[in-house]
Design a protein around this motif. Structure first.
Motif, PDB file in Angstrom:
ATOM      1  N   HIS A  40       0.812  -1.210   0.000  1.00 38.02           N
ATOM      2  CA  HIS A  40       0.000   0.000   0.000  1.00 38.02           C
ATOM      3  C   HIS A  40       0.852   1.270   0.000  1.00 38.02           C
ATOM      4  O   HIS A  40       0.322   2.362   0.147  1.00 38.02           O
ATOM      5  N   CYS A  42       2.787   4.544  -0.959  1.00 38.29           N
ATOM      6  CA  CYS A  42       2.911   5.576  -1.983  1.00 38.29           C
ATOM      7  C   CYS A  42       4.348   6.096  -2.023  1.00 38.29           C
ATOM      8  O   CYS A  42       4.808   6.609  -3.048  1.00 38.29           O
ATOM      9  N   PHE A  51      -9.697   3.549  -0.222  1.00 35.64           N
ATOM     10  CA  PHE A  51     -10.436   4.680  -0.751  1.00 35.64           C
ATOM     11  C   PHE A  51     -11.913   4.320  -0.779  1.00 35.64           C
ATOM     12  O   PHE A  51     -12.291   3.148  -0.679  1.00 35.64           O
ATOM     13  N   CYS A 289       0.952   6.012  -5.714  1.00 32.50           N
ATOM     14  CA  CYS A 289       0.152   5.175  -4.824  1.00 32.50           C
ATOM     15  C   CYS A 289      -0.409   3.976  -5.592  1.00 32.50           C
ATOM     16  O   CYS A 289      -0.654   4.059  -6.799  1.00 32.50           O
ATOM     17  N   SER A 291      -3.249   1.691  -7.079  1.00 37.22           N
ATOM     18  CA  SER A 291      -4.583   2.101  -7.515  1.00 37.22           C
ATOM     19  C   SER A 291      -5.682   1.400  -6.733  1.00 37.22           C
ATOM     20  O   SER A 291      -6.815   1.899  -6.669  1.00 37.22           O
ATOM     21  N   ALA A 294      -9.130   1.186  -8.273  1.00 37.45           N
ATOM     22  CA  ALA A 294      -9.893   2.387  -8.624  1.00 37.45           C
ATOM     23  C   ALA A 294     -10.001   2.543 -10.139  1.00 37.45           C
ATOM     24  O   ALA A 294      -9.133   2.103 -10.888  1.00 37.45           O
ATOM     25  N   ASN A 302      -2.751   7.824 -12.995  1.00 32.09           N
ATOM     26  CA  ASN A 302      -3.091   6.734 -12.087  1.00 32.09           C
ATOM     27  C   ASN A 302      -4.599   6.814 -11.908  1.00 32.09           C
ATOM     28  O   ASN A 302      -5.124   7.870 -11.533  1.00 32.09           O
ATOM     29  N   LEU A 304      -6.491   6.095  -9.706  1.00 27.90           N
ATOM     30  CA  LEU A 304      -6.876   6.489  -8.349  1.00 27.90           C
ATOM     31  C   LEU A 304      -7.085   7.995  -8.243  1.00 27.90           C
ATOM     32  O   LEU A 304      -7.892   8.472  -7.446  1.00 27.90           O
ATOM     33  N   ARG A 338     -14.316  11.226  -4.176  1.00 31.58           N
ATOM     34  CA  ARG A 338     -13.583  10.064  -3.660  1.00 31.58           C
ATOM     35  C   ARG A 338     -12.862  10.431  -2.372  1.00 31.58           C
ATOM     36  O   ARG A 338     -12.227  11.488  -2.279  1.00 31.58           O
ATOM     37  N   TYR A 340      -9.914   9.330   0.435  1.00 35.61           N
ATOM     38  CA  TYR A 340      -8.655   8.595   0.497  1.00 35.61           C
ATOM     39  C   TYR A 340      -8.169   8.578   1.940  1.00 35.61           C
ATOM     40  O   TYR A 340      -8.030   9.627   2.569  1.00 35.61           O
TER      41      TYR A 340
END
Length: 352
Positions: A40, A42, A51, A289, A291, A294, A302, A304, A338, A340
């Motif tokens: 996970h 980033c 998310f 990060c 995705s 997403a 990306n 996401l 969205r 996060y």
């Protein structure tokens, strides 16, 4: 925002959201630090936990739930989300779904371009508007209680030197709750490309008076949509931009205003010798990060990523911050509302 001891960790909130998305079991690899989820990352200091698109293109009590530009945590441990269309939502901390909505307006009843939000210790809401720009204090019911002074140079031209739609975007209370800080999204005329101002106010007998101002340099092509104070008096700063056909760029920085020059008496920042800008250190470029499955409705580097604009710190522990971001969908079918959920480690990070 004010480093609220009453903050609830919203990680559990997002875990319960009905459209929550997260990565599956990570492949075997190097060991990770305690509390860090493999796969996970980033960056070395930021992990994306999950998310949620649960609020995308929804309505509540006849009000569109979107255009979200700021987040805060209330004293009752509920989330507060600000729409730039003059609506203030309270969100259930388990499901993220709205439980109430309050309309905001200026002194003449006109709508705001509401962008920044702080929930003060007494539950009142401090809200910025990009229109003038302005900072107003509202009751929980949406009644105007106070309006803070703004330096003339920060007003939108021709009254001042600011560009419309590039003024007060971020708002936060520093540790102790005595200093309020607002970040300008874009530069003043005469300051030079990429140099923006952060304005502060000091609490004085129940009101806020103008205080120091600082300069901050953004990355080329980006602006500052949000800023949040950390427990040690530094700042998390979001930098964001958009390129047609490519998508969004979103970067998270750790910045330190504590040794920066007070620029309130400096007309033009460009070419001024001896001016110490706010130092910053990149924590993560969110393009890196995972995705987590997403999808994007328009080109993105990306899937996401989207128009991330709101940020709040929802919990702190041993140099680790739980940070919640939200994107502003602009009520546009090609964009997404969205949330996060990030885990950010700043203990051994030096700004600058």
């Amino acid at each position: 925002m004010r480093l609220r001891t009453v903050l609830a960790t919203v990680t559990a909130t997002l875990a319960a959201a009905t459209s929550l998305a997260a990565a599956g079991p990570a492949a075997a690899g190097p060991s990770t630090a305690p509390g860090r989820t493999p796969g996970h990352a980033c960056s070395s200091t930021v992990d994306l936990e999950r998310f949620s698109d649960v609020l995308d293109k929804t309505t509540y009590d006849g009000t569109f739930v979107g255009n979200l530009s700021a987040l805060a945590v209330d004293g009752d441990r509920q989330l507060v989300a600000l729409s730039d269309r003059s609506s203030l939502f309270t969100l259930d901390r388990r499901t993220l779904k709205p439980t109430s909505v309050v309309g905001l307006a200026d002194e003449n009843g006109a709508a705001l371009d509401s962008e920044g939000l702080v929930v003060d210790w007494d539950g009142t809401r401090l809200v910025t508007s990009e229109t003038e720009p302005s900072v107003r204090r509202y009751s929980r019911a949406g009644k105007i209680l106070d309006r803070l002074p703004v330096p003339g140079s920060l007003l939108v031209a021709p009254a001042g030197r600011a560009t419309p739609n590039l003024t007060f975007e971020g708002l936060t209370l520093l540790p102790g709750g005595h200093t309020l800080l607002a970040s300008m999204e874009g530069s003043l005329s005469g300051d030079g490309t990429g140099l923006v101002r952060f304005q502060t106010w000091e609490r004085d007998k129940g009101h806020f008076r103008l205080a120091a101002q600082y300069g901050y340099r953004v990355d080329p092509g980006l602006g500052v949509p949000e800023v949040q104070a950390t427990p040690d008096g530094r700042l998390l700063v979001l930098e964001r931009g958009f390129t047609s056909g490519y998508g969004n760029t979103v970067r998270l920085y750790l910045a330190d205003p504590r040794h920066a020059t007070d620029t309130s008496g400096i007309e033009n920042l460009t070419g001024q010798p001896g001016v110490r800008l706010i130092k910053k250190t990149l924590l993560a470029d969110l393009v890196n990060c995972p995705s987590l499955g997403a999808t994007a409705k328009q080109p993105q580097p990306n899937p996401l990523l989207d128009n991330i604009e709101g940020m709040t710190i929802t919990g702190t522990s041993h140099g680790r911050l739980d940070v919640l971001l939200v994107s502003d969908d602009n009520q546009n079918p090609a964009q997404t509302t969205r949330f996060y959920d990030l885990r950010v480690r700043i203990r051994n990070v030096a700004a600058g």
